[in-house]
Design a protein around this motif. Structure first.
Motif, mmCIF file in Angstrom:
data_model
loop_
_atom_site.group_PDB
_atom_site.id
_atom_site.type_symbol
_atom_site.label_atom_id
_atom_site.label_comp_id
_atom_site.label_asym_id
_atom_site.label_seq_id
_atom_site.Cartn_x
_atom_site.Cartn_y
_atom_site.Cartn_z
ATOM 1 N N TYR A 47 11.176 -3.605 99.189
ATOM 2 C CA TYR A 47 10.216 -4.255 98.290
ATOM 3 C C TYR A 47 10.586 -3.993 96.834
ATOM 4 C CZ TYR A 47 6.040 -4.876 95.488
ATOM 5 O OH TYR A 47 5.174 -5.248 94.497
ATOM 6 N N TRP A 105 2.356 0.592 95.377
ATOM 7 C CA TRP A 105 1.204 -0.310 95.532
ATOM 8 C C TRP A 105 0.308 -0.239 94.293
ATOM 9 C CZ3 TRP A 105 -2.343 -0.002 100.511
ATOM 10 C CH2 TRP A 105 -3.116 -1.165 100.605
ATOM 11 N N ASP A 141 0.618 -9.452 96.300
ATOM 12 C CA ASP A 141 0.370 -9.973 97.652
ATOM 13 C C ASP A 141 1.413 -9.454 98.640
ATOM 14 O OD1 ASP A 141 -1.785 -11.362 96.651
ATOM 15 O OD2 ASP A 141 -0.690 -13.253 96.436
ATOM 16 N N ASP A 142 2.669 -9.389 98.183
ATOM 17 C CA ASP A 142 3.750 -8.934 99.066
ATOM 18 C C ASP A 142 3.543 -7.485 99.510
ATOM 19 O OD1 ASP A 142 4.957 -11.371 98.851
ATOM 20 O OD2 ASP A 142 6.444 -10.755 97.364
ATOM 21 N N ASN A 144 0.755 -5.833 99.529
ATOM 22 C CA ASN A 144 -0.438 -5.784 100.379
ATOM 23 C C ASN A 144 -0.086 -6.116 101.819
ATOM 24 O OD1 ASN A 144 -3.391 -5.421 99.283
ATOM 25 N ND2 ASN A 144 -2.215 -6.297 97.598
ATOM 26 N N ASP A 145 0.774 -7.117 102.005
ATOM 27 C CA ASP A 145 1.198 -7.495 103.358
ATOM 28 C C ASP A 145 1.987 -6.364 104.015
ATOM 29 O OD1 ASP A 145 -0.028 -9.944 103.055
ATOM 30 O OD2 ASP A 145 1.807 -10.988 102.461
ATOM 31 N N ILE A 146 2.851 -5.708 103.225
ATOM 32 C CA ILE A 146 3.633 -4.596 103.772
ATOM 33 C C ILE A 146 2.718 -3.462 104.217
ATOM 34 C CG2 ILE A 146 5.273 -2.776 103.159
ATOM 35 C CD1 ILE A 146 6.669 -4.814 101.354
ATOM 36 N N LYS A 148 -0.405 -3.650 105.032
ATOM 37 C CA LYS A 148 -1.218 -4.096 106.167
ATOM 38 C C LYS A 148 -0.450 -3.957 107.473
ATOM 39 C CE LYS A 148 -4.322 -7.875 107.460
ATOM 40 N NZ LYS A 148 -4.844 -9.207 107.075
ATOM 41 N N GLY A 149 0.861 -4.172 107.414
ATOM 42 C CA GLY A 149 1.679 -4.042 108.619
ATOM 43 C C GLY A 149 2.016 -2.613 108.987
ATOM 44 N N GLU A 153 -5.789 -0.783 110.818
ATOM 45 C CA GLU A 153 -6.723 -1.656 110.110
ATOM 46 C C GLU A 153 -7.684 -0.863 109.236
ATOM 47 O OE1 GLU A 153 -9.918 -5.271 111.070
ATOM 48 O OE2 GLU A 153 -8.783 -4.308 112.678
ATOM 49 N N TYR A 156 -5.812 0.709 106.309
ATOM 50 C CA TYR A 156 -5.410 -0.307 105.337
ATOM 51 C C TYR A 156 -6.568 -0.663 104.405
ATOM 52 C CZ TYR A 156 -4.644 -4.942 103.400
ATOM 53 O OH TYR A 156 -4.578 -6.007 102.541
ATOM 54 N N LYS A 160 -6.583 0.056 100.504
ATOM 55 C CA LYS A 160 -6.676 -1.067 99.572
ATOM 56 C C LYS A 160 -7.814 -0.851 98.570
ATOM 57 C CE LYS A 160 -7.338 -6.099 99.443
ATOM 58 N NZ LYS A 160 -6.231 -6.330 98.507
#
Length: 384
Positions: A47, A105, A141-142, A144-146, A148-149, A153, A156, A160
């Protein structure tokens, strides 16, 4: 003869089994990083590379829109690239994979908030600063997606919320992008233990240092070049240009003074008419001019401070990087040397023990077996 045919294979089996015990594996005593941590490190550093490319692309796109003489905006674009990439490098390339992810992040969230809230930078500007805001939003956004994976849940959503609150509480005040480490605060928020200092196994530690050296060697020339451009951009006033401007101003002033001296009545009447007709307009222009000059002065003072700081940092940046790299290499080397010495001592001890067992098997076992066989043969002879 038949008896020796049975004894020799037995001795060979004992010898070979003893030799097999000499196989020693140099496993590290340190705790290896978990598959989750290795995945987190790889994703965060990938990233970071995307972050560098996105920032440079957006800054170059904005620079293409600028007039040639807009040195202030060009300087801000250079400062954005310098501080954004330096900040992300420090955030993403840490020994702890979790710390790298959380700090990266938070840094991205802070940058996104900065461009979204920088109304002064967008006010009456010919530059579409929305390009920088859109790039920051995409990067946010990128990551955040990383995250989240990589997190569960619940973790995350908790992380966040923490990142958003921490970024607001430690927002960027200017383009310097002073980074505030967030990992320990995140641990406290999540109810976790103290930050782990585990660097993983020896290959993992070597890989970590290799990544840091690689990214430093890649970014250092670019950042030095941008700092040099920034200094050159804000040091472009030549003595000849200044003298030419002063001569032109003096000539205009002399011509106007000559006209005033030769036409006193005309100038008196003109002054009265201008006072009546143009005074409101002049007052309005003065107000707007004062406001613009005040804003330009603040920007110029802030920019001069940033440029001066970058000039000083440019002088010491190479020595600082060498020192940091030397410290990383020294730490890793010490870790490796200690590990190898511990295993070498264990290997020597094990080798000595197995060598003694080998000597016993080779020299004393045949004697013992010979003694036993001789005794049995003697007993059979006596019985006969």
């Amino acid at each position: 003869m038949l008896m020796w045919n049975k004894i020799i294979p037995l001795l060979l089996a004992v010898f070979l089994s003893g030799c097999s015990l000499l196989e020693v594996q140099l496993d590290s005593k340190t705790t290896p990083l978990t598959p989750q941590e290795l995945k987190m490190r790889a994703y965060t550093r990938d990233y970071a590379q995307s972050f560098f490319s996105e920032v440079e692309s957006a800054a170059d796109s904005l620079e293409a829109q600028l007039p040639v003489d807009d040195t202030v905006t060009r300087s801000y674009l250079l400062l954005w690239k310098i501080h954004a990439e330096q900040g992300m490098q420090k955030a993403a390339f840490q020994s702890s994979p979790t710390a790298s992810l959380i700090d990266s992040w938070v840094f991205t969230e802070q940058m996104n908030n900065y461009f979204r809230s920088s109304i002064e930078m967008n006010d009456e500007s010919e530059v579409d600063w929305g390009v920088a805001a859109d790039a920051s939003q995409k990067l946010n956004d990128d990551i955040n997606d990383i995250a989240k994976g990589l997190f569960s849940e619940d973790d995350y959503h908790s992380s966040k919320r923490f990142v958003e609150e921490f970024a607001k509480a430690h927002s960027f005040e200017d383009i310097s992008f002073y980074r505030t480490p967030a990992y320990r605060a995140w641990l406290k928020e999540m109810g976790g233990a103290e930050a782990s200092l585990n660097t993983g196994t020896m290959p993992e530690a070597i890989g970590d240092v290799s990544d840091r050296v690689s990214i430093s060697s890649e970014l250092a020339p670019k950042i030095i070049g941008w700092k040099a451009q920034l200094i050159a951009l804000n040091s472009n006033l030549q003595g000849e240009d200044l003298q030419s401007a002063l001569r032109s101003l003096k000539a205009s002033s002399d011509s106007f003074q000559d006209f005033v001296n030769n036409n006193p009545e005309y100038m008196k009447d003109l002054a009265q008419q201008m006072s009546l007709q143009l005074q409101p307009l002049v007052n309005d222009i003065d107000k707007k001019t004062d406001a613009k000059l005040d804003r330009l002065t603040r920007e110029r003072v802030a920019l001069e401070g940033l440029v001066e700081r970058e000039r000083k940092e440019l002088v010491i940046i190479l020595s600082d990087q060498r020192e940091a790299l030397t410290q990383d290499l020294n730490t890793t080397s010490e870790h490796i040397v200690n590990l190898v010495m511990d295993k070498l001592i264990e290997l020597i001890k094990s080798t000595i023990l197995y060598f003694v067992l080998f000597i016993v098997c080779i020299f004393f076992a045949p004697l013992g077996l010979g003694y036993i066989l001789g005794k049995r043969t003697q007993q059979k002879t006596l019985k006969s």
